[in-house]
Structure formats: structure tokens, C-alpha cells
Design a protein around this motif. Structure first.
Motif, PDB file in Angstrom:
ATOM      1  N   ASP A  70       0.843  -1.200   0.000  1.00  0.00           N
ATOM      2  CA  ASP A  70       0.000   0.000   0.000  1.00  0.00           C
ATOM      3  C   ASP A  70       0.881   1.255   0.000  1.00  0.00           C
ATOM      4  O   ASP A  70       0.661   2.174  -0.777  1.00  0.00           O
ATOM      5  N   THR A  71       1.884   1.238   0.887  1.00  0.00           N
ATOM      6  CA  THR A  71       2.799   2.382   0.992  1.00  0.00           C
ATOM      7  C   THR A  71       4.232   1.902   0.804  1.00  0.00           C
ATOM      8  O   THR A  71       4.659   0.933   1.435  1.00  0.00           O
ATOM      9  N   ILE A 295       6.699   7.287  -0.607  1.00  0.00           N
ATOM     10  CA  ILE A 295       7.332   8.282   0.260  1.00  0.00           C
ATOM     11  C   ILE A 295       8.834   8.226  -0.007  1.00  0.00           C
ATOM     12  O   ILE A 295       9.468   7.183   0.163  1.00  0.00           O
ATOM     13  N   LEU A 296       9.408   9.338  -0.439  1.00  0.00           N
ATOM     14  CA  LEU A 296      10.829   9.386  -0.781  1.00  0.00           C
ATOM     15  C   LEU A 296      11.631   9.947   0.392  1.00  0.00           C
ATOM     16  O   LEU A 296      11.289  11.001   0.934  1.00  0.00           O
ATOM     17  N   ASN A 297      12.688   9.231   0.787  1.00  0.00           N
ATOM     18  CA  ASN A 297      13.523   9.690   1.896  1.00  0.00           C
ATOM     19  C   ASN A 297      14.981   9.354   1.621  1.00  0.00           C
ATOM     20  O   ASN A 297      15.337   8.891   0.541  1.00  0.00           O
ATOM     21  N   ILE A 304      15.859  14.217  -3.879  1.00  0.00           N
ATOM     22  CA  ILE A 304      14.476  13.780  -3.683  1.00  0.00           C
ATOM     23  C   ILE A 304      13.545  14.499  -4.651  1.00  0.00           C
ATOM     24  O   ILE A 304      12.655  13.895  -5.261  1.00  0.00           O
ATOM     25  N   GLU A 305      13.769  15.804  -4.818  1.00  0.00           N
ATOM     26  CA  GLU A 305      12.921  16.589  -5.731  1.00  0.00           C
ATOM     27  C   GLU A 305      13.079  16.107  -7.173  1.00  0.00           C
ATOM     28  O   GLU A 305      12.091  15.955  -7.902  1.00  0.00           O
ATOM     29  N   TYR A 327       5.047  11.557  -1.903  1.00  0.00           N
ATOM     30  CA  TYR A 327       5.360  12.432  -0.773  1.00  0.00           C
ATOM     31  C   TYR A 327       6.868  12.635  -0.664  1.00  0.00           C
ATOM     32  O   TYR A 327       7.651  11.698  -0.861  1.00  0.00           O
ATOM     33  N   THR A 328       7.264  13.861  -0.353  1.00  0.00           N
ATOM     34  CA  THR A 328       8.684  14.176  -0.142  1.00  0.00           C
ATOM     35  C   THR A 328       8.830  14.885   1.205  1.00  0.00           C
ATOM     36  O   THR A 328       9.113  16.088   1.258  1.00  0.00           O
ATOM     37  N   PRO A 329       8.634  14.172   2.303  1.00  0.00           N
ATOM     38  CA  PRO A 329       8.658  14.814   3.624  1.00  0.00           C
ATOM     39  C   PRO A 329      10.038  15.347   3.997  1.00  0.00           C
ATOM     40  O   PRO A 329      11.067  14.797   3.594  1.00  0.00           O
ATOM     41  N   LYS A 330      10.049  16.423   4.775  1.00  0.00           N
ATOM     42  CA  LYS A 330      11.280  16.983   5.303  1.00  0.00           C
ATOM     43  C   LYS A 330      11.545  16.389   6.684  1.00  0.00           C
ATOM     44  O   LYS A 330      10.678  15.720   7.262  1.00  0.00           O
ATOM     45  N   VAL A 331      12.715  16.635   7.220  1.00  0.00           N
ATOM     46  CA  VAL A 331      13.065  16.142   8.548  1.00  0.00           C
ATOM     47  C   VAL A 331      12.048  16.653   9.574  1.00  0.00           C
ATOM     48  O   VAL A 331      11.679  17.838   9.565  1.00  0.00           O
TER      49      VAL A 331
END
Length: 339
Positions: A70-71, A295-297, A304-305, A327-331
Motif C-alpha cells: 500500500d505504501t 514516500i521518498l527519503n 528527492i525533488e 510524498y517528499t517529507p522533510k526532517v
């Protein structure tokens, strides 16, 4: 240690409602992606960690088949960066070594003790067996020998070709040209000898270990070559030398020594244990089943961008669902996964 070793594909309950299964990540020996089955099929998460979706001489490429996804939480270390093909990197490595040997010089390869050193050993052994390289002594020093013994103890985790060689008694890690060095006494004598040779030593970034001593002894001679096969972090001695610094100050005992770098310096890209930009996209194109969100980390913001933009442009609505969420979450960001 409170450690329970798991085999790839072995399902384990880690809480009352979460099951963990590990899959081959192809990064280093035993590296794994984590598949989490939450509830009674309520949600399934794959966390890649570091992975290599490209076959190497040492390991198979990362797994892409999961029961449900799913994720997907995916590393992005080399987002936006395309590395040379592994075949090209091997060819360049062999060419530099061959030219150095022909002029009666010595080759120093600073190597990470886990993964990179063993990869280089297999490449050199194969090149010598096929006469692509003349057979000269290959001296190995540092933690490399101990780590290589662990690789030999777990052939089932290696690439199919390497595993079959070991099972048939043709272990490339024990190739006749390889000579294990212990202690410091032989270093100066080895460097001062007239024989061409190859030295593989830790550490890979010249931050310590026997490689620094070999570098100090070998650097002034223009017949010698220094070959970097791993990333050199900003601020390390390896990075400074790679970027062109030709006069190094080293503390030797209780005195400061100025070392002139006259040896050839080569940085060969393509041996990384991480997936490059193309391999990251290829992994997403091949993963089954397709995730609903990605989700990219584990990457610089620019990496990431760049990867996120390529996913939207090249994969979304084609090999990935049109409504896939990226999603490209930050710290310190948090995400709520809506079931």
C-alpha cells in the motif's frame, strides 16, 4: 545481544498485529527491505532502506515482488544522478591497473571493508583469470579479510554466479594472487620494492587505517596510481586528494610531514551499492503489486525533488497508477496514512 536472525521471506510476528518479512535489498551482504503487514490485511508497508536494483558481481539485484504494497518508503540517495554502467566501471578499473603495472608502478585502492572491497577482489580475480590483467601480487590489509570470511560463510546470500563458483571449489576470494597482510612492518618494504602490485586497504575515504600509510609512502612516485571506487565525503582526506590537492600535511609520529602527491589519482564511478536515478525508476516500474503511495527519503532535498519529478513525468499514469500519491517529507515532518 537481543537479536533474532531472519532469513529472506520468513514471516515473523513482531507485535500482536504486525508481521515482518525481510527481502533481499542487494546493497551489501544480508541487507534487507522490510515488509510490514499491519492488522488483518489492513495496511502493508515496504521500507526499502539502502538498496541496489542492479546486478553486481557480488550480489543479486533487489527484490521487487511482495505479497501486498500500500505504501512504499524508498531511498533517494542518487535521485537525479546517473552512474556509469557497472561493466564500464570495471573496464576503467582494469585499464588503470593495467597501465600502472606496465610502467612498473603500484596501485592503491582504498576500499570500504564491507561490500566494495569484495566487489573489487572479484573483479580483479576474474580479470587475471581471463588474462585481462597480468598476474601480480594483490596485497590486502585492514578489516577486509575478516569481512570477506563472512561473505564466504554465507554463499547463499551472494549472486548466483559467485555462489556456484564457491560451491564448485573456485572461490575468487581465495585467488592465488591475493596475499593477506597483518601488521605494519611490511608496508615500507612492499612500497620500496621493484615489483608492481595492487594494494587494497581500508579505509575507503583515507580517514584512517593502513590505506593512509600506503598513500603517504606511495604518493611521491609518479609511476603509482591511487584509485577511488567509493564516494568521498566532503572534508575527508580522500575528497581533498580526489579534488586535486597535491600537497598534503600528515602527522607522522610526533612530527608534521608534507607529502607531495605525484601519483596518478583516479575516481571511478559506478561501483556504488546504491541505486542510481535510472535504477530507482526501474525499481518502481518493476515492483509488484504497485503501491498506492510512495514516500521518498534518505536523500539530499535536490535528489528527492529530482526523483519525485521524474516519477510524476515518466511513471505516473503509465506503469504506476494515475492516482498514486508521491510524498517528499522533510526532517521531522509526519504523515498520517489514511487506510
Amino acid at each position: 545481544l537481543h537479536t533474532i536472525p531472519l532469513r529472506y521471506g520468513e514471516v515473523t510476528d513482531i507485535t500482536a498485529d504486525i508481521r515482518l518479512t525481510l527481502y533481499d535489498a542487494g546493497h551489501v551482504l544480508g541487507s534487507a527491505m522490510a515488509h510490514l503487514h499491519i492488522g488483518n490485511g489492513l495496511h502493508n508497508i515496504v521500507y526499502t532502506g539502502d538498496f541496489k536494483f542492479g546486478k553486481t558481481r557480488l550480489l543479486n539485484k533487489a527484490n521487487t515482488e511482495f505479497p501486498r504494497v500500500d505504501t512504499l518508503i524508498m531511498e533517494s540517495t542518487y535521485g537525479g544522478v546517473v552512474q556509469p554502467p557497472r561493466e564500464q566501471a570495471e573496464k576503467e578499473l582494469i585499464e588503470v591497473i593495467k597501465k600502472t603495472i606496465e610502467r612498473r608502478g603500484k596501485v592503491l585502492i582504498p576500499a570500504l571493508s564491507v561490500g566494495r572491497a569484495q566487489e573489487v577482489m572479484v573483479v580483479i580475480a576474474n580479470a587475471m583469470q581471463s588474462n585481462a590483467l597480468p598476474e601480480v601480487p594483490v596485497y590486502i590489509e585492514g578489516m577486509i579479510n575478516e569481512v570477506t570470511a563472512i561473505h564466504t560463510a554465507y554463499p547463499e546470500l551472494l549472486s548466483r554466479e559467485l555462489r556456484e563458483k564457491i560451491y564448485s571449489g573456485e572461490n575468487p576470494f581465495t585467488y592465488k594472487a591475493f596475499k593477506i597482510l597483518e601488521g605494519k612492518t611490511a608496508r615500507a618494504e612492499l612500497v620500496e620494492s621493484d615489483e608492481p602490485c595492487i594494494i587494497i586497504a581500508t579505509s575507503g575515504m583515507l580517514t584512517g587505517g593502513p590505506a593512509v600509510e600506503y598513500f603517504r609512502l606511495m604518493a611521491p612516485d609518479p609511476k603509482n596510481s591511487l584509485i577511488f571506487v567509493s564516494y568521498q565525503v566532503e572534508g575527508t582526506l580522500g575528497r581533498k586528494v580526489r579534488d586535486g590537492l597535491r600537497e598534503i600535511h600528515l602527522v607522522v609520529g610526533d612530527r608534521l610531514e608534507i607529502v607531495k602527491v605525484n601519483m596518478e589519482v583516479h575516481a571511478i564511478e559506478g561501483f556504488s551499492g546504491h541505486s542510481d536515478h535510472r535504477q530507482l525508476l526501474a525499481f518502481l516500474a518493476n515492483i509488484t503489486p504497485k503501491p498506492k503511495r510512495v514516500i521518498l527519503n534518505h536523500g539530499e532535498p535536490s535528489a528527492i525533488e529530482a526523483l519525485a519529478k521524474s516519477i510524476v513525468r515518466k511513471l505516473q499514469g503509465k506503469v504506476l497508477p494515475a492516482n498514486v500519491e508521491i510524498y517528499t517529507p522533510k526532517v521531522l515532518d509526519s504523515l498520517a496514512l489514511v487506510i
